[in-house]
Design a protein around this motif. Structure first.
Motif, short mmCIF file in Angstrom:
data_model
loop_
_atom_site.label_atom_id
_atom_site.label_comp_id
_atom_site.label_asym_id
_atom_site.label_seq_id
_atom_site.Cartn_x
_atom_site.Cartn_y
_atom_site.Cartn_z
N GLN A 26 0.81 -1.22 0.00
CA GLN A 26 0.00 0.00 0.00
C GLN A 26 0.84 1.27 0.00
O GLN A 26 0.36 2.34 -0.32
CB GLN A 26 -0.96 0.00 1.20
CG GLN A 26 -2.03 -1.06 1.11
CD GLN A 26 -2.97 -0.80 -0.07
OE1 GLN A 26 -3.54 0.26 -0.22
NE2 GLN A 26 -3.11 -1.80 -0.92
N ALA B 83 -0.27 3.43 -3.62
CA ALA B 83 -1.35 2.48 -3.86
C ALA B 83 -2.51 2.71 -2.90
O ALA B 83 -3.68 2.58 -3.28
CB ALA B 83 -0.83 1.05 -3.76
N GLU B 84 -2.21 3.11 -1.66
CA GLU B 84 -3.27 3.34 -0.67
C GLU B 84 -4.16 4.54 -1.02
O GLU B 84 -5.26 4.67 -0.50
CB GLU B 84 -2.67 3.53 0.72
CG GLU B 84 -1.89 4.82 0.86
CD GLU B 84 -1.18 4.96 2.19
OE1 GLU B 84 -0.83 6.10 2.52
OE2 GLU B 84 -0.99 3.96 2.90
N GLN B 85 -3.71 5.43 -1.91
CA GLN B 85 -4.49 6.60 -2.30
C GLN B 85 -5.58 6.25 -3.32
O GLN B 85 -6.51 7.02 -3.51
CB GLN B 85 -3.59 7.67 -2.93
CG GLN B 85 -2.65 8.34 -1.98
CD GLN B 85 -1.78 9.34 -2.72
OE1 GLN B 85 -0.77 8.99 -3.30
NE2 GLN B 85 -2.22 10.59 -2.71
N LEU B 86 -5.45 5.12 -3.99
CA LEU B 86 -6.38 4.75 -5.05
C LEU B 86 -7.67 4.18 -4.48
O LEU B 86 -7.65 3.21 -3.73
CB LEU B 86 -5.75 3.72 -5.98
CG LEU B 86 -4.86 4.26 -7.09
CD1 LEU B 86 -3.63 4.94 -6.55
CD2 LEU B 86 -4.48 3.15 -8.04
N ASP B 87 -8.77 4.82 -4.84
CA ASP B 87 -10.10 4.31 -4.49
C ASP B 87 -10.67 3.64 -5.73
O ASP B 87 -10.28 3.94 -6.86
CB ASP B 87 -11.03 5.46 -4.08
CG ASP B 87 -10.63 6.10 -2.76
OD1 ASP B 87 -10.03 5.41 -1.91
OD2 ASP B 87 -10.90 7.30 -2.60
N LYS B 88 -11.65 2.77 -5.52
CA LYS B 88 -12.35 2.14 -6.64
C LYS B 88 -13.27 3.16 -7.31
O LYS B 88 -13.55 4.22 -6.75
CB LYS B 88 -13.17 0.95 -6.15
CG LYS B 88 -12.34 -0.19 -5.65
CD LYS B 88 -13.21 -1.32 -5.20
CE LYS B 88 -12.35 -2.46 -4.69
NZ LYS B 88 -13.14 -3.58 -4.23
N ALA C 65 -9.53 2.40 -13.43
CA ALA C 65 -8.66 1.60 -12.57
C ALA C 65 -8.66 2.12 -11.15
O ALA C 65 -8.40 1.37 -10.21
CB ALA C 65 -7.23 1.60 -13.13
N GLY C 66 -8.96 3.40 -10.99
CA GLY C 66 -9.00 3.99 -9.65
C GLY C 66 -9.25 5.48 -9.72
O GLY C 66 -9.18 6.09 -10.79
N VAL D 201 -8.24 9.07 -7.46
CA VAL D 201 -7.39 9.64 -6.42
C VAL D 201 -7.89 11.05 -6.10
O VAL D 201 -8.15 11.83 -7.02
CB VAL D 201 -5.91 9.69 -6.88
CG1 VAL D 201 -5.04 10.37 -5.84
CG2 VAL D 201 -5.38 8.31 -7.20
N ASP E 77 -8.08 2.48 -17.08
CA ASP E 77 -7.63 1.12 -17.38
C ASP E 77 -7.78 0.96 -18.89
O ASP E 77 -8.84 0.62 -19.40
CB ASP E 77 -8.50 0.11 -16.64
CG ASP E 77 -8.05 -1.32 -16.85
OD1 ASP E 77 -7.43 -1.62 -17.89
OD2 ASP E 77 -8.34 -2.15 -15.97
#
Length: 164
Positions: free
Chosen positions: A4, A108-113, A127-128, A130, A141
């Motif tokens: 993360q 990686a921990e900053q990425l939300d769905k 893909a995410g 931020v 993506d």
């Protein structure tokens, strides 16, 4: 499981007032906008072909592919030339961006769905998301966006493999 705290590098660019990002690894180069050679009967988002170092590269109006209004060329308009891994091949294409901002690192921990809106919608090309500077950056993506119809646009599905 991904670390993360790992930093991932992205190229950020704008379409209208929205900010999007692509992994640095898929961006081959960034070029000034030039008119593309028109291809008859292509989908509305295919602007045509452009010669990039001896290779015919399809140029895509990403705004149209995402269901937005068509791009309007300005002095800031750029073409992001990409090499997108798809299954057993690499798809080379150019995406029109209203402007390119910078290369930035996100953890990686900053990425939300993709957001849940309480209804079914095609969001598999995201893909995410931020949070950044009081707004959002949507990370695309590209294999999802270009390997199957997204359901965003009602344009006829088009196999880009037929272009190159």
């Amino acid at each position: 499981m991904a670390d993360q705290n790992a930093e991932l590098q992205f190229v950020t660019f704008g379409l209208g007032q929205e900010v999007f990002a692509l992994p640095v690894g898929v961006v081959r180069e960034i070029l000034d906008h030039e008119e593309a050679f028109k291809i008859p009967h292509g989908p509305n988002f295919l602007l045509g072909l452009r010669d990039v170092r001896g290779q015919g590269v399809p140029i895509i109006d990403l705004r149209l592919k995402l269901g937005m209004d068509a791009s309007v060329r300005t002095q800031n308009t750029r073409i992001l030339v990409l090499d997108i891994p798809l299954d057993e091949r690499v798809l080379s294409l150019g995406l029109v961006a209203d402007r390119v901002f910078e290369v930035v690192a996100f953890r990686a921990e900053q990425l939300d769905k993709a957001p849940d809106i309480g209804a079914r919608w095609k969001s598999n090309y995201i893909a995410g998301v931020v949070r950044r500077d009081g707004g959002f950056v949507v990370i695309l993506d590209l294999p999802q966006l270009f390997s199957e119809p997204t359901g965003i646009s009602e344009a006829t599905p088009f196999a880009l493999s037929n272009v190159a």
